[in-house]
Design a protein around this motif. Structure first.
Motif, PDB file in Angstrom:
ATOM      1  N   SER A  43      22.301  64.573  68.464  1.00 19.49           N
ATOM      2  CA  SER A  43      22.253  64.577  69.891  1.00 19.49           C
ATOM      3  C   SER A  43      22.020  63.473  70.763  1.00 19.49           C
ATOM      4  N   LEU A  44      22.714  63.207  71.885  1.00 19.92           N
ATOM      5  CA  LEU A  44      22.633  61.813  72.294  1.00 19.92           C
ATOM      6  C   LEU A  44      20.994  61.577  72.669  1.00 19.92           C
ATOM      7  N   SER A  45      20.282  62.380  73.097  1.00 10.97           N
ATOM      8  CA  SER A  45      19.035  61.977  73.724  1.00 10.97           C
ATOM      9  C   SER A  45      17.977  62.125  72.266  1.00 10.97           C
ATOM     10  N   THR A  90      28.618  64.038  68.358  1.00 10.77           N
ATOM     11  CA  THR A  90      27.423  64.260  69.017  1.00 10.77           C
ATOM     12  C   THR A  90      27.396  65.539  70.006  1.00 10.77           C
ATOM     13  N   GLU A  92      25.491  68.345  72.781  1.00  7.31           N
ATOM     14  CA  GLU A  92      23.941  68.684  73.133  1.00  7.31           C
ATOM     15  C   GLU A  92      23.687  70.131  73.064  1.00  7.31           C
ATOM     16  N   GLY A 419      28.494  64.752  79.860  1.00  3.01           N
ATOM     17  CA  GLY A 419      27.150  64.280  79.094  1.00  3.01           C
ATOM     18  C   GLY A 419      26.791  65.459  77.927  1.00  3.01           C
ATOM     19  N   GLY A 422      29.383  62.140  73.527  1.00  3.98           N
ATOM     20  CA  GLY A 422      29.489  60.675  73.873  1.00  3.98           C
ATOM     21  C   GLY A 422      29.047  59.826  72.951  1.00  3.98           C
ATOM     22  N   ARG A 424      27.237  56.874  73.484  1.00  2.93           N
ATOM     23  CA  ARG A 424      26.044  56.053  73.877  1.00  2.93           C
ATOM     24  C   ARG A 424      24.710  56.824  74.086  1.00  2.93           C
ATOM     25  N   PRO A 425      23.555  56.614  73.430  1.00  2.00           N
ATOM     26  CA  PRO A 425      22.364  57.352  73.406  1.00  2.00           C
ATOM     27  C   PRO A 425      21.681  57.405  74.693  1.00  2.00           C
ATOM     28  N   THR A 426      21.499  58.615  75.185  1.00  2.00           N
ATOM     29  CA  THR A 426      20.507  58.752  76.714  1.00  2.00           C
ATOM     30  C   THR A 426      19.060  58.660  76.275  1.00  2.00           C
ATOM     31  N   GLY A 427      18.681  58.491  75.009  1.00  2.00           N
ATOM     32  CA  GLY A 427      17.088  58.451  74.874  1.00  2.00           C
ATOM     33  C   GLY A 427      16.970  58.275  73.374  1.00  2.00           C
ATOM     34  N   SER A 428      15.893  58.081  72.963  1.00  2.00           N
ATOM     35  CA  SER A 428      15.542  58.240  71.657  1.00  2.00           C
ATOM     36  C   SER A 428      13.929  58.312  71.225  1.00  2.00           C
TER      37      SER A 428
END
Lengths: 431, 419
Positions: A43-45, A90, A92, A419, A422, A424-428
């Motif tokens: 997951s990107l997040s 990736t 979501e 979204g 993707g 690029r991470p949106t969080g980690s």
């Protein structure tokens, strides 16, 4: 796209890999080593925390030359060593479009593996029954810390904790001192390897019967399985095992001894009378060493076990000042088990490991060529190979969603702009 | 005890030429899943692991008496690692013994061995010979350093393997000697990986008719699981060294003393750290200096000093649960008694009670992993040579008179005739 495996036992199997950190990824590393097509889904997040934080400090040695770079999540050695030969995508799963794609992915996969906190996938609506509606003969490997049932099922666990909860740490430590953790998180690869073995048995079973399987993995139970002899011993003796440091309870000597140089050590053991006689003769041959062969304190294994402090002191006096590598060679020539304590550089430069290709140089697009641990076995008919470096985050989204799943370019674009996928991470969240 | 009738690997025939720890764990997993594992043991004493204690009948001893070569049946690790196998007494150094092994190899799917490299060749049972009689045979060879390379013939005990595999350098206190783990986990771990590779090769052989040889090195197993300790050197040339009980050098990531033993405090993700301060009722721990992983590393002594007074007044299981109920992956150092009484393991029915004619009834760790099908078969370890006649009859259809001849020739123990 990756180079597909050539002649490999698992080349026709696809594993959808939702696992993170080490236990699950070590399982799928072994499967990739055997030729399976492992598709790692992140997951990107909440990406695999082995990729490290989004904005780490500089100077952390896990990054090439301590430099995290612009995309540190793609440059972390912890992650990159465990994901060779895997695809990276990736998705979501909390998003409806993402869920539809996920279900399609499950439908084309032979295996789904995850090591989330217990029940996480089920809370998203994907218990084994739901997953089987996507793929009736799916093999589902679910590996939470304590398994999927029981009063502790929702508890968290890491490899370091499993060393403790399995009793491994109880046995590890300097004599007379408290328990000691190992230098790694040893519960993780133990569980990963057990899971790989059982997954293979499940795949074979499916090939013969057409039936899928649900594998409930308790990382703790898997670790206790390596302590079986001690569990039985306790029932026999009623005594907890003592921590013996590097010594054995079965033979003596066995220990690490100081050598010339800073933090240089040699390990020496004599597991039988021949080895002891050879060791004693070698020590005696070095001039001012004490007579050992006729010393009653060391005449039998029982006697040596009873006089280990004296024996270790004599051996340490002998090794101190000697070169660990040279001495190990002399001891081996005399038939005595011995070996230097190898450090990082020693391992990578070691002629034995070089000749066997134990460590492989792999070129990663954001890291450059670096050495990695290779395959943990050699097989004559299906030697296997490292087919690619670890994937960058979402690296194979286009290939997997396009070529494998058959989504159109426009559909993939829509997922990206929404979204759902993707690079690029949106969080980690990092442990 | 007859051939297995259930289990995931029911029908698979495995010849087990292993001893001590690494090989026997591989074949234990095969046997546990229902394969017919025939442990080939050398007369008169069998697997030397049998001679390592404690023993059910002599719990104070760690070694069988040196004077006697009689097989020992009740050693703790033997009972565990050889559970579920059948024992065939066979002397491979006799021509009849060698021929018998070749005939068994014709019938086998898998052969696992952990002799020193070259031993089987010297016995006239090298891989080429085995392949000649059975091209589909999977031969898994487990050894200290592998079948090739300058260290091929080096001898090693667990301590040497742990050292040369790189694990030892990173275990223990920085100012003390490097330490190995207490259990023989390098050997057992290599056995685990051998099991996976063996099953993969078996699947390949079943598909193509082509067997192969697998070369597993125990020291290489260790090098395969060094994780960051190796990678940080590979990536940035910085050596990783011992950090004692502070994982990665930071506080709140390791083993701490408590009132009745030791616990594992794991700070968890940074956003969970305030929970530690709340559980331990120490506001000072909420100091912003400790809020990040790096901050706890830079101030490790201070963090430890703040946690210890609370820890040493609590019991391990209470600390474990307090952490877990707050979403922190705390743990505790389980003793053997703790393991046998652990509520989670008992609730899941982990232990299996097995009766053994010499060792009596003991509780064994059960399935390391649980499939939702009849995967595992739980059976006791065999007595030395217990199934010699039965195996020769089942696998080779040998008649009683054939078996007697083998006994007379010294290839099998003379007691084997009555099965």
């Amino acid at each position: 796209m990756l180079t597909p495996a050539t002649i490999q036992p698992l080349k026709n199997y696809r594993i959808l890999d939702l696992s993170r950190i080490w236990a699950g990824p070590y399982c799928t590393k072994l499967m990739a080593d055997l030729g399976a097509e492992v598709v790692k889904l992140e997951s990107l997040s909440v990406y695999d925390s082995h990729r490290g934080p989004v904005s780490p400090a500089r100077g952390i040695a896990a990054y090439p030359d301590g430099e995290p770079g612009e995309e540190p999540w793609n440059r972390n050695g912890w992650f990159n060593c465990l994901h060779l030969s895997k695809y990276g995508i990736t998705l979501e799963l909390t998003n409806d479009a993402g869920r539809r794609v996920f279900e399609q992915l499950v439908s084309i996969s032979d295996v789904l593996i995850e090591n989330f906190r217990q029940g996480s996938l089920e809370r998203l609506g994907y218990d084994y029954a739901a997953l089987r509606r996507c793929r009736p003969d799916l093999i589902y490997v679910s590996m939470p810390a304590f398994g999927n049932t029981g009063p502790w099922k929702s508890y968290l666990g890491y490899g370091i904790g499993q060393e403790q909860l399995s009793g491994m740490a109880h046995l590890t430590g300097y004599p007379g001192d408290g328990p000691m953790k190992s230098g790694i998180n040893h519960g993780d690869p133990i569980t990963g390897s057990h899971a790989a073995g059982l997954l293979l048995a499940a795949l074979r079973h499916r090939r013969r019967t057409g039936e899928g399987m649900y594998l409930d993995v308790s990382q703790q139970e898997s670790s206790v399985a390596l302590m079986g002899g001690e569990v039985l011993a306790y029932q026999m003796t009623g005594q907890e095992p003592e921590r013996t440091g590097n010594r054995s309870r079965w033979y003596a000597p066995a220990n690490s001894y100081p050598c010339a140089g800073e933090d240089r050590w040699i390990t020496i053991a004599a597991t039988n009378e021949n080895q002891w006689a050879a060791l004693a003769a070698l020590i005696e041959s070095d001039g001012d060493a004490p007579e050992l062969t006729d010393d009653a304190r060391f005449a039998t294994a029982e006697a040596r076990l009873a006089h280990q402090d004296e024996l270790d002191a004599i051996i340490a006096d002998w090794t101190r000042g000697q070169d660990a590598f040279e001495l190990a060679g002399r001891l081996q020539s005399a038939g005595v088990p011995a070996g230097p304590v190898l450090r990082g550089p020693d391992l990578l430069e070691n002629p034995h490991y070089q000749e066997r290709g134990t460590f492989l140089t792999v070129d990663h697009p954001q890291v450059g060529p670096r050495q990695y641990p290779g395959l943990p076995w050699k097989m004559t008919a299906t030697p296997g190979e490292v087919r690619s470096p670890a994937p960058t985050l979402g690296q194979h989204n286009r290939e997997v969603y396009g070529s494998l799943l058959g989504l159109s370019g426009a559909e993939i674009d829509a997922l990206e702009s929404g979204g759902v996928i993707g690079t690029r991470p949106t969080g980690s969240r990092i442990i | 005890m007859s051939s297995p009738t259930n289990g995931l690997l029911n029908g698979v025939k495995a010849l087990d030429l292993t001893h001590y720890f690494a090989g026997p764990y591989c074949t234990r997993l095969l046997a546990g899943l229902g394969a017919d594992v025939v442990k080939v043991e050398r007369p008169p004493s069998g697997d030397p692991l049998r001679r390592l204690g404690p023993f059910a009948g002599n719990p104070g001893a760690y070694r069988a008496p040196d004077g006697s070569a009689a097989p020992v049946e009740d050693g703790a690790w033997h009972l565990y690692l050889n559970a579920g196998k059948r024992s065939l007494g066979l002397n491979l150094k006799t021509e009849q013994g060698r021929q018998t092994l070749l005939r068994l190899s014709e019938r086998a799917d898998v052969l696992v061995e952990n002799f020193a490299p070259g031993t089987l060749d010297r016995l006239g049972l090298g891989y080429e010979e085995l392949r000649r009689v059975n091209p589909a045979l999977v031969v898994a060879s487990i050894s200290n350093f592998g079948q090739t390379g300058p260290y091929r013939d080096w001898r090693a005990a667990e301590v040497n393997l742990y050292a040369m595999g790189g694990l030892m350098n990173i275990t223990g206190e920085p100012d003390r000697e490097p330490l190995k783990e207490g259990a023989p986990v390098a050997q057992l771990g290599a056995g685990q990986n051998a099991f996976a590779a063996t099953l993969a090769a078996l699947m390949y052989a079943e598909e193509t008719g082509e067997g192969q040889r697998i070369d597993i090195s125990i020291a290489e197993y260790a090098t395969n699981i060094l994780e960051n300790a190796l990678m940080q050197y590979s990536y940035s040339g910085q050596e990783y060294t011992r950090v004692g009980n502070r994982g990665y050098g930071r506080a709140a990531w390791g083993i701490y003393p408590c009132r009745d033993g030791f616990v594992g405090i794991i700070a968890g993700p940074d956003h969970r750290w305030p929970e530690v301060s709340r559980i331990m009722e120490r506001e000072e721990l909420a100091d912003p200096r400790f809020a990040s992983r790096r901050g706890r590393q830079d101030n490790a002594d201070e963090v430890d000093a703040l946690m210890l007074p609370w820890l040493i007044e609590q019991d391990k299981v209470d600390i474990f649960k307090a952490g877990q109920e707050s979403g922190l992956g705390f743990s505790f150092v389980a003793t053997m008694q703790d393991i046998l009484e652990m509520e989670q393991l008992l609730a899941r029915g982990y232990f299996v009670e097995l009766e053994h004619p010499v060792a009596g009834t003991l509780r064994y760790p059960g399935a390391p992993i649980r499939p939702d099908t009849d995967a595992w078969v739980f059976r006791r370890a065999p007595l030395f040579g217990e199934h010699t006649a039965a195996v020769l009859s089942d696998w080779l259809d040998l008649s009683g008179s054939h078996i007697s001849e083998l006994a007379t020739s010294g290839a099998i123990p003379s007691g084997a005739i009555q099965c």
